[in-house]
Design an enzyme around this catalytic site. Structure first.
Site: not given
Ligand code: NAD
Ligand code: TYD
Length: 355
Positions: A16, A85-86, A133-135, A158, A161-162, A187, A215, A292
């Site tokens: 993101i 975002l990190a 996150t919504d989680e 996860y 921690s958020k 997501n 899963y 889950h």
């Molecule tokens: P990602 O795992 O793709 O990227 C995380 C980034 O943070 C990476 O570039 C990593 O190198 C950096 N990072 C990790 N630890 C670090 C540290 N200690 N110091 C500096 N940089 C560090 O994650 P993402 O999916 O892009 O998510 C970004 C943010 O958005 C997160 O806070 C996540 O909780 C939140 N979020 C993600 C989703 C999703 O669906 N991916 C949804 C809602 C919220």
């Molecule tokens: P994921 O992309 O890991 O996001 P989150 O757990 O944060 O929602 O998983 C999305 C959904 O897909 C979640 O219900 C778990 C499921 N899933 C599988 O069924 N198989 C897989 O290999 C993965 C990675 C996720």
């Protein structure tokens, strides 16, 4: 050049974060955008190749937990805004190694806020935007939606921690008048996502004719939002959201995993020129993820009514764009799955600032 604002974006090399950095660098040439990222397995500077030479962009490889580094950066750069975002972001990894999540997501967030407080003195014109996150809200049954008032009930390491980091941000708002705000998003999917999350992992596996591990019974529901729509929401909230507030962000787009996977299989068959029902045959039901969460669904009416943001893409459009991006960027996929992408920093950056 004198910049109108100096914004620290943490985690800007991730999925993101890279879309947020690109949006801000291109849309706001009058802002300095400073990306701090320690390049974990999920951080990939190749995601930012197209903006790395922009005048208003800087990158520093560093850990948000490194107090002296973070504090020095705040003193040197005098950031007036942070988009944080990190994070460690994958639920399955958190089940195997919760400590990394506690370290980065909780301690790292508090560390950043402490560094900001040192120079901001809780000045209300500054802004610390915590991306969450919504989680954190836990799991829904078949009906209902998460609102900003839903009590926190995190179920995975996860999400715990958020949730903890969100609580610390709120505690700083309450205790110190710290100028922060939070968004909780559903997501995300789209280009640049590390192929461990559902959609990119399954695209990668279909390409390589490998099983698609669904899963449990696959009847788990997630709300999906295209990553560029999330970046636009972040832009809106950063500029127009009220400090002290929380906003939910969602796609109004719920899918059961198994239905999503079947749709993805259909698109992959078409896009790769395979006969119908080829990819479907790779679907394999496997042991469920422990703890889950059954269903996530977001009520995003607050951000729509108060700030005018709503998602722009339909899921079928977004999924097609995503599939095409991964198929057109097979070298990116090959490099991140082999670990080769991690040499990009050494090639592009190491020694760049040495005389
Ligand atoms: P990602 O795992 O793709 O990227 C995380 C980034 O943070 C990476 O570039 C990593 O190198 C950096 N990072 C990790 N630890 C670090 C540290 N200690 N110091 C500096 N940089 C560090 O994650 P993402 O999916 O892009 O998510 C970004 C943010 O958005 C997160 O806070 C996540 O909780 C939140 N979020 C993600 C989703 C999703 O669906 N991916 C949804 C809602 C919220
Ligand atoms: P994921 O992309 O890991 O996001 P989150 O757990 O944060 O929602 O998983 C999305 C959904 O897909 C979640 O219900 C778990 C499921 N899933 C599988 O069924 N198989 C897989 O290999 C993965 C990675 C996720």
């Amino acid at each position: 050049m004198k910049y109108k604002r100096k914004i620290l974006i943490t985690g800007g090399a991730g999925f993101i974060g890279s879309h947020v950095v690109r949006l801000f660098v291109n849309k706001y040439p009058e802002y300095l955008i400073f990306n701090l990222d320690n390049l974990t397995y999920a951080g990939n500077l190749e995601n930012l190749q197209d903006v790395e030479s922009a005048d208003n962009y800087r990158f520093e490889k560093g850990d948000i937990n490194d107090l002296s580094l973070v504090s020095e950066l705040f003193h040197q750069m005098q950031f007036d805004g942070v988009i944080h975002l990190a994070a460690e972001s994958h639920v399955d990894r958190s089940i195997h190694n919760p400590m990394a999540f506690i370290h980065t997501n909780i301690l790292g967030t508090v560390n950043l806020m402490n560094a900001a407080r040192e120079i901001w003195n809780d000045d209300l014109s500054k802004r610390f935007y915590h991306v969450s996150t919504d989680e954190v809200y836990g799991s829904l049954d078949e009906t209902g939606f998460f609102t900003e008032e839903t009590p926190y009930d995190p179920q995975s390491p996860y999400s715990a921690s958020k949730a903890s980091s969100d609580h610390f941000v709120r505690a700083y708002i309450n205790t110190y008048g710290f100028p922060a705000l939070i968004t909780n998003c559903s997501n995300n999917y789209g280009p640049n996502q590390f192929p461990e999350k559902l959609i990119p992992l399954f695209i990668h596996n279909i390409k390589h004719n490998k099983p698609l591990p669904v899963y449990g019974d696959g009847n788990y529901t997630r709300d999906w939002l295209y990553v560029e729509d999330h970046a636009l929401a972040i832009d809106t909230v950063f500029h127009h959201g009220k400090t002290g507030e929380t906003y939910n962000i969602g796609g109004n787009n719920e899918w059961k995993n198994i239905d999503l996977v079947r749709l993805l299989c259909q698109i992959m068959d078409k896009e790769t020129g395979m006969p119908e029902n080829t990819a479907n045959k790779l679907i394999t039901f496997v042991k469920d993820r422990p703890g889950h969460d059954k269903r996530y669904a977001i009520d995003a009416s607050k951000i729509k009514n108060e700030l005018g943001w709503q998602p722009s893409l339909h899921f079928e459009q977004g999924l097609l764009l995503t599939v095409r991006w991964y198929l057109n960027n097979h070298e990116w996929l090959q490099r991140v799955t082999s670990g080769e992408y991690q040499q990009y920093y050494d090639k592009q950056y190491r020694g760049r600032f040495e005389s």
